[in-house]
Design a protein around this motif. Structure first.
Motif, PDB file in Angstrom:
ATOM      1  N   ASP A 192       0.875  -1.172   0.000  1.00 11.62           N
ATOM      2  CA  ASP A 192       0.000   0.000   0.000  1.00 11.62           C
ATOM      3  C   ASP A 192       0.909   1.218   0.000  1.00 11.62           C
ATOM      4  O   ASP A 192       1.557   1.528   0.990  1.00 11.62           O
ATOM      5  CB  ASP A 192      -0.896  -0.040   1.246  1.00 11.62           C
ATOM      6  N   ASN A 193       0.954   1.885  -1.126  1.00 12.57           N
ATOM      7  CA  ASN A 193       1.859   3.021  -1.305  1.00 12.57           C
ATOM      8  C   ASN A 193       1.133   4.331  -1.011  1.00 12.57           C
ATOM      9  O   ASN A 193       0.915   5.146  -1.898  1.00 12.57           O
ATOM     10  CB  ASN A 193       2.417   3.014  -2.739  1.00 12.57           C
ATOM     11  N   ARG A 201       2.708   3.684   4.638  1.00  8.31           N
ATOM     12  CA  ARG A 201       2.863   2.607   3.665  1.00  8.31           C
ATOM     13  C   ARG A 201       2.768   1.278   4.414  1.00  8.31           C
ATOM     14  O   ARG A 201       3.210   1.176   5.565  1.00  8.31           O
ATOM     15  CB  ARG A 201       4.208   2.697   2.934  1.00  8.31           C
ATOM     16  N   CYS A 202       2.197   0.277   3.766  1.00  9.80           N
ATOM     17  CA  CYS A 202       2.008  -1.030   4.407  1.00  9.80           C
ATOM     18  C   CYS A 202       2.461  -2.145   3.472  1.00  9.80           C
ATOM     19  O   CYS A 202       2.315  -2.044   2.255  1.00  9.80           O
ATOM     20  CB  CYS A 202       0.550  -1.261   4.770  1.00  9.80           C
ATOM     21  N   LEU A 218      -2.079 -10.378   7.091  1.00  8.83           N
ATOM     22  CA  LEU A 218      -1.362  -9.602   8.097  1.00  8.83           C
ATOM     23  C   LEU A 218      -0.534  -8.546   7.397  1.00  8.83           C
ATOM     24  O   LEU A 218      -0.117  -8.717   6.247  1.00  8.83           O
ATOM     25  CB  LEU A 218      -0.505 -10.497   8.999  1.00  8.83           C
ATOM     26  N   SER A 219      -0.318  -7.439   8.080  1.00  5.79           N
ATOM     27  CA  SER A 219       0.413  -6.343   7.450  1.00  5.79           C
ATOM     28  C   SER A 219       1.368  -5.690   8.432  1.00  5.79           C
ATOM     29  O   SER A 219       1.208  -5.782   9.658  1.00  5.79           O
ATOM     30  CB  SER A 219      -0.564  -5.280   6.924  1.00  5.79           C
ATOM     31  N   ILE A 220       2.353  -5.025   7.873  1.00  6.49           N
ATOM     32  CA  ILE A 220       3.299  -4.211   8.633  1.00  6.49           C
ATOM     33  C   ILE A 220       3.091  -2.778   8.172  1.00  6.49           C
ATOM     34  O   ILE A 220       3.213  -2.485   6.974  1.00  6.49           O
ATOM     35  CB  ILE A 220       4.760  -4.634   8.370  1.00  6.49           C
ATOM     36  N   SER A 221       2.742  -1.892   9.099  1.00  5.33           N
ATOM     37  CA  SER A 221       2.463  -0.492   8.753  1.00  5.33           C
ATOM     38  C   SER A 221       3.604   0.397   9.204  1.00  5.33           C
ATOM     39  O   SER A 221       4.068   0.304  10.342  1.00  5.33           O
ATOM     40  CB  SER A 221       1.165  -0.035   9.426  1.00  5.33           C
ATOM     41  N   SER A 224       5.648   6.573   5.931  1.00  6.46           N
ATOM     42  CA  SER A 224       6.355   6.574   4.645  1.00  6.46           C
ATOM     43  C   SER A 224       7.725   7.243   4.721  1.00  6.46           C
ATOM     44  O   SER A 224       8.607   6.939   3.906  1.00  6.46           O
ATOM     45  CB  SER A 224       5.496   7.267   3.587  1.00  6.46           C
ATOM     46  N   ALA A 225       7.934   8.105   5.698  1.00  8.78           N
ATOM     47  CA  ALA A 225       9.213   8.807   5.818  1.00  8.78           C
ATOM     48  C   ALA A 225      10.378   7.854   6.039  1.00  8.78           C
ATOM     49  O   ALA A 225      11.518   8.167   5.683  1.00  8.78           O
ATOM     50  CB  ALA A 225       9.143   9.824   6.958  1.00  8.78           C
ATOM     51  N   ARG A 226      10.120   6.701   6.631  1.00 10.81           N
ATOM     52  CA  ARG A 226      11.207   5.746   6.861  1.00 10.81           C
ATOM     53  C   ARG A 226      10.991   4.431   6.097  1.00 10.81           C
ATOM     54  O   ARG A 226      11.433   3.376   6.514  1.00 10.81           O
ATOM     55  CB  ARG A 226      11.387   5.479   8.350  1.00 10.81           C
ATOM     56  N   MET A 227      10.274   4.525   4.987  1.00  8.42           N
ATOM     57  CA  MET A 227       9.953   3.337   4.196  1.00  8.42           C
ATOM     58  C   MET A 227      10.505   3.467   2.783  1.00  8.42           C
ATOM     59  O   MET A 227       9.765   3.632   1.807  1.00  8.42           O
ATOM     60  CB  MET A 227       8.437   3.158   4.165  1.00  8.42           C
TER      61      MET A 227
END
Length: 252
Positions: A192-193, A201-202, A218-221, A224-227
């Motif tokens: 998820d951008n 972002r996920c 399952l997701s990791i959220s 976006s600043a550190r992705m």
């Protein structure tokens, strides 16, 4: 040394039931031969299974297992607490990635949060709440599950969803969305951008239930600043690793 069942009659009953379940209808002599037991013994075993409802005798004299064993399996599966079963893995994933992890269940054209493990290693926390619902078309968990569905199922969910641009990056064109799902299939995870929430972002992976149907994700959220892309690849590896372990070790 081979371990033996201390109750011989139980051992024979279950072997008979397993044989009927795997082979279908069988005659008395055939069953006797397969189990290396006398016909009179097998006849008593079959009568016990018939009395208990686990087998029946057909008009042609052959025996077959009933669906009662399947009913037991379904009852067992329905009593499995998916949240309790998956939570240790969510905790491990959150600890390893130092990010917030979500567990969702599919419900029509939406998914709802059934569990969440917050990471307090970073100062920014996610606003998601257990019990709240999110659409499938603009979320990583949604795309992860949709990528495992048939074309007809995807089209049906799309047509019955309220497609709106929740951010400037939300995909609202169906053909573009199908291309996105192809990417998800090829790489094994969904991204998820910032399509559902600006600044977040996920990464998500799907999970199948005991019937093999995609029902969870399952997701990791991550803010976006550190992705960046390197972090995406790192977290994707972690998510896929946990996904494989859950599907191997847990019956959802």
């Amino acid at each position: 040394m081979e371990e033996k069942n201390p109750i011989q009659v139980a051992d024979r009953l279950f072997h008979t039931l397993e044989l009927l379940s795997s082979r279908g209808e069988m005659g008395l002599i055939e069953i006797s031969s397969e189990l290396s037991l006398h016909k009179s013994t097998v006849h008593r075993l079959l009568n016990s299974l018939i009395f208990l409802g686990y087998a029946r005798q057909r008009e042609d004299g052959k025996y077959q297992a009933t669906y009662k064993i399947l009913d037991l399996a379904n009852q067992l599966a329905s009593n499995i607490d998916a949240v309790s079963a998956v939570r240790p893995y969510l905790r491990e994933l959150a600890r390893k990635t130092q990010e917030t992890v979500h567990f969702v269940e599919l419900d029509g054209v939406e998914a709802f949060y059934v569990d969440k493990v917050e990471s307090y290693a970073n100062s920014i926390q996610m606003v998601s709440r257990i019990g709240s619902r999110i659409p499938l078309y603009c979320t990583a968990v949604g795309k992860a599950m949709l990528a495992c569905m048939s074309g007809g199922e995807i089209a049906d969910i799309w047509e019955n969803s309220h497609i709106v641009a929740r951010t400037s990056k939300t995909i609202t064109n169906f053909e573009h969305f199908l291309e996105e799902l192809d990417t998800v299939k090829n790489q094994g995870y969904a991204l998820d951008n910032e399509e559902n929430e600006a600044g977040v972002r996920c990464i998500a992976v799907s999970l199948r239930d005991y019937l093999g149907k995609v029902r969870y994700a399952l997701s990791i959220s991550v803010p976006s600043a550190r992705m960046d892309q390197e972090r995406v690849r790192e977290l994707a590896r972690c998510a896929i690793e946990i996904q494989k372990r859950i599907q191997r070790e847990v019956r959802l």
